[in-house]
Scaffold this motif. Structure first.
Motif, PDB file in Angstrom:
ATOM      1  N   MET A   1      18.015 -16.871  24.298  1.00  0.00           N
ATOM      2  CA  MET A   1      17.225 -18.083  24.548  1.00  0.00           C
ATOM      3  C   MET A   1      15.851 -17.654  25.049  1.00  0.00           C
ATOM      4  O   MET A   1      15.738 -16.854  25.971  1.00  0.00           O
ATOM      5  N   ARG A   2      14.813 -18.169  24.433  1.00  0.00           N
ATOM      6  CA  ARG A   2      13.463 -17.740  24.783  1.00  0.00           C
ATOM      7  C   ARG A   2      12.574 -18.938  25.132  1.00  0.00           C
ATOM      8  O   ARG A   2      12.692 -20.017  24.540  1.00  0.00           O
ATOM      9  N   LEU A   3      11.675 -18.700  26.052  1.00  0.00           N
ATOM     10  CA  LEU A   3      10.732 -19.732  26.493  1.00  0.00           C
ATOM     11  C   LEU A   3       9.753 -20.036  25.369  1.00  0.00           C
ATOM     12  O   LEU A   3       9.238 -19.130  24.714  1.00  0.00           O
ATOM     13  N   THR A   4       9.484 -21.329  25.153  1.00  0.00           N
ATOM     14  CA  THR A   4       8.556 -21.770  24.114  1.00  0.00           C
ATOM     15  C   THR A   4       7.351 -22.429  24.772  1.00  0.00           C
ATOM     16  O   THR A   4       7.500 -23.388  25.533  1.00  0.00           O
ATOM     17  N   THR A   5       6.175 -21.923  24.462  1.00  0.00           N
ATOM     18  CA  THR A   5       4.946 -22.453  25.073  1.00  0.00           C
ATOM     19  C   THR A   5       3.992 -23.003  24.017  1.00  0.00           C
ATOM     20  O   THR A   5       2.796 -23.140  24.263  1.00  0.00           O
ATOM     21  N   LEU A   9       4.214 -29.101  22.606  1.00  0.00           N
ATOM     22  CA  LEU A   9       5.542 -29.418  22.084  1.00  0.00           C
ATOM     23  C   LEU A   9       6.466 -29.964  23.162  1.00  0.00           C
ATOM     24  O   LEU A   9       7.221 -30.915  22.917  1.00  0.00           O
ATOM     25  N   LEU A  10       6.408 -29.391  24.355  1.00  0.00           N
ATOM     26  CA  LEU A  10       7.244 -29.888  25.456  1.00  0.00           C
ATOM     27  C   LEU A  10       6.959 -31.359  25.715  1.00  0.00           C
ATOM     28  O   LEU A  10       7.894 -32.172  25.802  1.00  0.00           O
ATOM     29  N   TYR A  11       5.702 -31.724  25.815  1.00  0.00           N
ATOM     30  CA  TYR A  11       5.343 -33.113  26.131  1.00  0.00           C
ATOM     31  C   TYR A  11       5.618 -34.055  24.955  1.00  0.00           C
ATOM     32  O   TYR A  11       5.872 -35.242  25.160  1.00  0.00           O
ATOM     33  N   THR A  12       5.612 -33.493  23.744  1.00  0.00           N
ATOM     34  CA  THR A  12       5.995 -34.296  22.576  1.00  0.00           C
ATOM     35  C   THR A  12       7.443 -34.747  22.698  1.00  0.00           C
ATOM     36  O   THR A  12       7.782 -35.911  22.448  1.00  0.00           O
ATOM     37  N   THR A  35      13.906 -22.189  23.153  1.00  0.00           N
ATOM     38  CA  THR A  35      14.441 -22.161  21.794  1.00  0.00           C
ATOM     39  C   THR A  35      15.728 -21.352  21.778  1.00  0.00           C
ATOM     40  O   THR A  35      15.809 -20.274  22.383  1.00  0.00           O
ATOM     41  N   LEU A  36      16.723 -21.885  21.101  1.00  0.00           N
ATOM     42  CA  LEU A  36      18.022 -21.227  20.976  1.00  0.00           C
ATOM     43  C   LEU A  36      18.275 -21.025  19.483  1.00  0.00           C
ATOM     44  O   LEU A  36      18.248 -21.975  18.709  1.00  0.00           O
ATOM     45  N   ASP A  37      18.501 -19.787  19.060  1.00  0.00           N
ATOM     46  CA  ASP A  37      18.740 -19.491  17.647  1.00  0.00           C
ATOM     47  C   ASP A  37      20.189 -19.778  17.263  1.00  0.00           C
ATOM     48  O   ASP A  37      21.079 -19.816  18.119  1.00  0.00           O
ATOM     49  N   LYS A  38      20.410 -19.953  15.976  1.00  0.00           N
ATOM     50  CA  LYS A  38      21.756 -20.219  15.459  1.00  0.00           C
ATOM     51  C   LYS A  38      22.735 -19.144  15.917  1.00  0.00           C
ATOM     52  O   LYS A  38      22.460 -17.948  15.821  1.00  0.00           O
ATOM     53  N   GLY A  39      23.877 -19.574  16.452  1.00  0.00           N
ATOM     54  CA  GLY A  39      24.910 -18.656  16.908  1.00  0.00           C
ATOM     55  C   GLY A  39      24.739 -18.180  18.335  1.00  0.00           C
ATOM     56  O   GLY A  39      25.644 -17.558  18.897  1.00  0.00           O
ATOM     57  N   GLU A  40      23.586 -18.491  18.951  1.00  0.00           N
ATOM     58  CA  GLU A  40      23.339 -18.076  20.329  1.00  0.00           C
ATOM     59  C   GLU A  40      23.998 -19.061  21.289  1.00  0.00           C
ATOM     60  O   GLU A  40      24.047 -20.268  21.030  1.00  0.00           O
ATOM     61  N   CYS A  41      24.497 -18.558  22.401  1.00  0.00           N
ATOM     62  CA  CYS A  41      25.201 -19.396  23.373  1.00  0.00           C
ATOM     63  C   CYS A  41      24.321 -19.704  24.579  1.00  0.00           C
ATOM     64  O   CYS A  41      23.577 -18.844  25.055  1.00  0.00           O
TER      65      CYS A  41
END
Length: 232
Positions: A1-5, A9-12, A35-41
């Motif tokens: 899971m990675r931070l998205t800046t 987008l957050l405020y959207t 953001t969480l990629d497919k298959g990531e928990c």
């Protein structure tokens, strides 16, 4: 899971899901988008949460794994759903695994900020109660489903939940032998029985298998067999 800046987008997403109606600005300023990629928990059984997560894009698979190693599918979550709400109120460890079916976006709010600004806020508490009631309803529904519905219906619901996105677009799903064994376990059946169900669906022209992938040919029949997408 990675931070998205990325941009605003957050405020959207905050605007899209009317989170300003639930949280005051003191809380909103501490929100973060991941953001969480497919298959990531997000979590596994036994984990301790420090944050609450709001799903704003994508779909999550929730399943439980018992001490004997057997797993059971409980439900699929769509926006706007919460992960970590019951753990926030009880202090319990996570009891389920929560895995991304596809690329997901989640808004994080740390418990420390909720405790400081929202714990006694009626707007937040009403929202939380509504979400928890929905979870209890779906868990009850999943229990009946796993006990009473045949594998054909459960598998159709699984396909509908994992292969059809919000725009009703159908994509291929890789379902090799190892993955098929995992799906059979989640649906509470054997690999052999699930394989028989798949062969019957192929015979009827509803789906096909090609190089380890499942392809849906008759989405209307899958929707009919899913009985209204049983796991959602």
């Amino acid at each position: 899971m990675r931070l998205t800046t990325e941009g605003n987008l957050l405020y959207t997403y905050i605007e899209k899901y009317n989170l300003k109606d639930i949280f005051d600005q003191e809380v909103i300023q501490y929100m973060a988008l991941y953001t969480l990629d497919k298959g990531e928990c997000i979590c596994q059984s036994g984990d301790m949460f420090q944050s609450m997560f709001f799903l704003v894009k994508g779909k999550l698979k929730i399943y439980t794994v018992q001490e004997n190693g057997k797993a059971l599918l409980l439900r699929f979550n769509k926006p706007l759903s919460i992960v970590g709400d019951m753990e926030y109120l009880t202090g319990y460890q996570a009891r389920c695994n929560v895995e991304a079916v596809n690329k997901c976006m989640l808004i994080e709010i740390k418990y420390e900020h909720l405790n400081k600004f929202s714990y006694n806020d009626p707007k937040f508490l009403r929202f939380l109660i509504k979400q928890i009631c929905h979870k209890l309803y779906t868990i009850s529904n999943a229990t009946a489903l796993n006990l009473l519905y045949p594998v054909e219906n459960k598998f159709a619901s699984y396909l509908l939940s994992t292969m059809v996105n919000e725009q009703e677009d159908v994509h291929r799903e890789e379902l090799k032998s190892s993955k098929l064994t995992e799906v059979a376990t989640l649906l509470g059946t054997s690999y052999r029985h699930l394989n028989r169900v798949i062969r019957q669906l192929e015979k009827e022209g509803i789906i096909s298998r090609n190089k380890g992938s499942i392809i849906i040919h008759d989405i209307n029949k899958i929707e009919e067999l899913s009985c209204g997408s049983l796991y959602e």
